[in-house]
Design an enzyme around this catalytic site. Structure first.
Site, PDB file in Angstrom:
ATOM      1  N   ARG A  20      34.112  42.672  43.084  1.00 23.88           N
ATOM      2  CA  ARG A  20      35.351  43.089  42.530  1.00 23.88           C
ATOM      3  C   ARG A  20      36.713  42.285  43.282  1.00 23.88           C
ATOM      4  O   ARG A  20      36.207  42.074  44.575  1.00 23.88           O
ATOM      5  CB  ARG A  20      35.610  44.739  42.936  1.00 23.88           C
ATOM      6  CG  ARG A  20      34.854  45.660  42.136  1.00 23.88           C
ATOM      7  CD  ARG A  20      35.534  45.535  40.563  1.00 23.88           C
ATOM      8  NE  ARG A  20      35.021  46.388  39.697  1.00 23.88           N
ATOM      9  CZ  ARG A  20      33.916  46.244  38.864  1.00 23.88           C
ATOM     10  NH1 ARG A  20      33.389  44.913  38.713  1.00 23.88           N
ATOM     11  NH2 ARG A  20      33.542  47.128  38.168  1.00 23.88           N
ATOM     12  N   GLU A  55      43.947  40.996  38.589  1.00 24.75           N
ATOM     13  CA  GLU A  55      43.212  40.521  37.476  1.00 24.75           C
ATOM     14  C   GLU A  55      43.992  41.263  36.281  1.00 24.75           C
ATOM     15  O   GLU A  55      44.018  42.353  35.964  1.00 24.75           O
ATOM     16  CB  GLU A  55      41.842  41.427  37.642  1.00 24.75           C
ATOM     17  CG  GLU A  55      40.752  40.610  36.829  1.00 24.75           C
ATOM     18  CD  GLU A  55      39.085  41.293  37.206  1.00 24.75           C
ATOM     19  OE1 GLU A  55      38.678  41.803  36.475  1.00 24.75           O
ATOM     20  OE2 GLU A  55      38.852  40.791  38.284  1.00 24.75           O
ATOM     21  N   HIS A  97      35.986  37.547  34.440  1.00 22.20           N
ATOM     22  CA  HIS A  97      35.269  38.899  34.657  1.00 22.20           C
ATOM     23  C   HIS A  97      34.174  39.113  33.652  1.00 22.20           C
ATOM     24  O   HIS A  97      34.261  39.892  32.830  1.00 22.20           O
ATOM     25  CB  HIS A  97      36.138  40.081  34.835  1.00 22.20           C
ATOM     26  CG  HIS A  97      35.332  41.210  35.339  1.00 22.20           C
ATOM     27  ND1 HIS A  97      36.365  42.121  36.230  1.00 22.20           N
ATOM     28  CD2 HIS A  97      34.171  41.888  35.604  1.00 22.20           C
ATOM     29  CE1 HIS A  97      35.537  42.949  36.490  1.00 22.20           C
ATOM     30  NE2 HIS A  97      34.334  42.778  36.069  1.00 22.20           N
TER      31      HIS A  97
HETATM   32  C1  GLV Z   1      31.673  45.168  35.562  1.00 27.11           C
HETATM   33  O1  GLV Z   1      32.260  44.486  36.242  1.00 27.11           O
HETATM   34  C2  GLV Z   1      30.843  46.410  35.892  1.00 27.11           C
HETATM   35  O2  GLV Z   1      31.136  47.023  36.972  1.00 27.11           O
HETATM   36  O3  GLV Z   1      30.038  46.843  34.973  1.00 27.11           O
END
Ligand code: GLV
Length: 332
Positions: free
Chosen positions: A241, A270, A289
């Site tokens: 993250r 983000e 992402h």
């Molecule tokens: C994506 O980032 C997830 O946590 O599945």
């Protein structure tokens, strides 16, 4: 006739999940039609009076929204991570929180490794070089990168995804260091990874991969001090993250040669604004992402998120609950 329970979905999911929801004749569906996430007012309007919400990592959900919508019984996140949801607030209000564990583990590890290889071997720079028409001959010194084999990788966060990254690293003949909350030196029998503490791992690694969940312990875990411990030749990969890394400190470290490069699937903020320094830096790769983004995995996640929501609004135990206490303590 009693009213059907309503499930709100905050974005159109892959067909595998949408068709399950559409086929559940006992449930009414409310779908946010936009390609961008609903803003807070739009989200509040979308979930008004619903029983369940299928949410994305882009939808912050806290106690306020739940207080205004006491009909909500389940928050089913279309993700394994659930840092967008205030789980404590949900638990206090007896709202189930569900996620999609397991199905995206390998896919996320694949992308983590793809970022690692791309950054180490300067793949993106190579593509840009060719696209720019600069390729004139084979050169002994063109775009020289770093070897993965025999190099040391530190995997910070040795859960499901971290372990899969380790298996890939073992396939590349790397020395593997694993960092968890327990730094007691020991070897992992499955991957050969050696457990150590964060500082030692940062000092020794050629590549540092972040695969931790975002929580109070990991927010800002990699800042100026930690980047300063890393080798000047090291590359940082973040597929966890964005807020695990202090963005400003990372920009400075990349600018000043404190570390050699970074490869990021996630950023803070983000998305990054188009003029953000990380986007223009040659020693930084940013992708939007997409770590769990394979066709097969997103379909599995959609089915899992739909199942969690459908079962919960029907009063059944959903298969993947984050806050099990809520189910234990529910009023029958
Ligand atoms: C994506 O980032 C997830 O946590 O599945």
């Amino acid at each position: 006739m009693s009213k059907k329970p309503i499930i709100a979905v905050t974005r159109v999911l892959p067909d595998a999940g949408m068709s399950m929801l559409a086929e559940a004749a006992d449930i009414e569906l409310r779908v946010w039609p936009g390609d961008l996430p609903p803003n807070p007012d739009e989200l509040a309007a979308l979930v008004a009076g619903v029983d369940g919400v299928i949410a994305l990592v882009t939808d912050p959900i806290g106690g306020d929204l739940l207080d205004r919508n006491p009909s909500i019984r389940v928050l089913s996140n279309f993700a394994v991570g659930y840092d967008n949801i205030d789980v404590v607030a949900a638990t206090e209000r007896g709202v189930l929180v569900c996620n999609t564990p397991g199905v995206l583990t390998e896919t996320t590890a694949d992308l983590t490794f793809a970022l690692l290889v791309s950054a180490a071997r300067r793949v993106v720079e190579g593509v840009e070089y060719v696209r720019a028409g600069k390729w004139q001959t084979w050169s002994p010194t063109l775009l020289l990168g770093q070897d993965l084999h025999d190099a040391t990788i530190a995997i910070v966060g040795f859960g499901r995804i971290g372990r899969e990254v380790a298996k890939r690293a073992a396939g590349f003949s790397m020395r593997i260091l694993a960092v968890t909350s327990d730094p007691t030196p020991r070897t992992d029998s499955e991957t050969g990874a050696m457990y150590t503490d964060l500082d030692t791992a940062l000092k020794e690694a050629d590549f540092v991969c972040l695969n931790v969940a975002l929580n109070d312990d990991t927010r800002g875990m990699i800042g100026a001090r930690e980047l300063g411990l890393m080798k000047r030749s090291a590359i940082l990969v973040n597929a966890a993250r964005g807020p695990v890394v202090d963005t400003r400190a990372l920009v400075e470290a990349l600018r000043n040669g404190v570390i050699a490069g970074a490869a990021l699937d996630v950023t803070d903020p983000e998305p990054l604004p188009a003029d953000h320094p990380l986007i223009a830096m040659e020693n930084c790769i940013v992708v939007p992402h997409i770590a769990s983004g394979s066709v097969a995995t997103r379909s599995k996640m959609a089915r899992m998120a739909a199942t969690n929501a459908i079962e919960a609004v029907r009063g059944n135990r959903p298969p993947h609950i984050v806050n099990g206490d809520v189910w234990q303590n529910r009023r029958q």
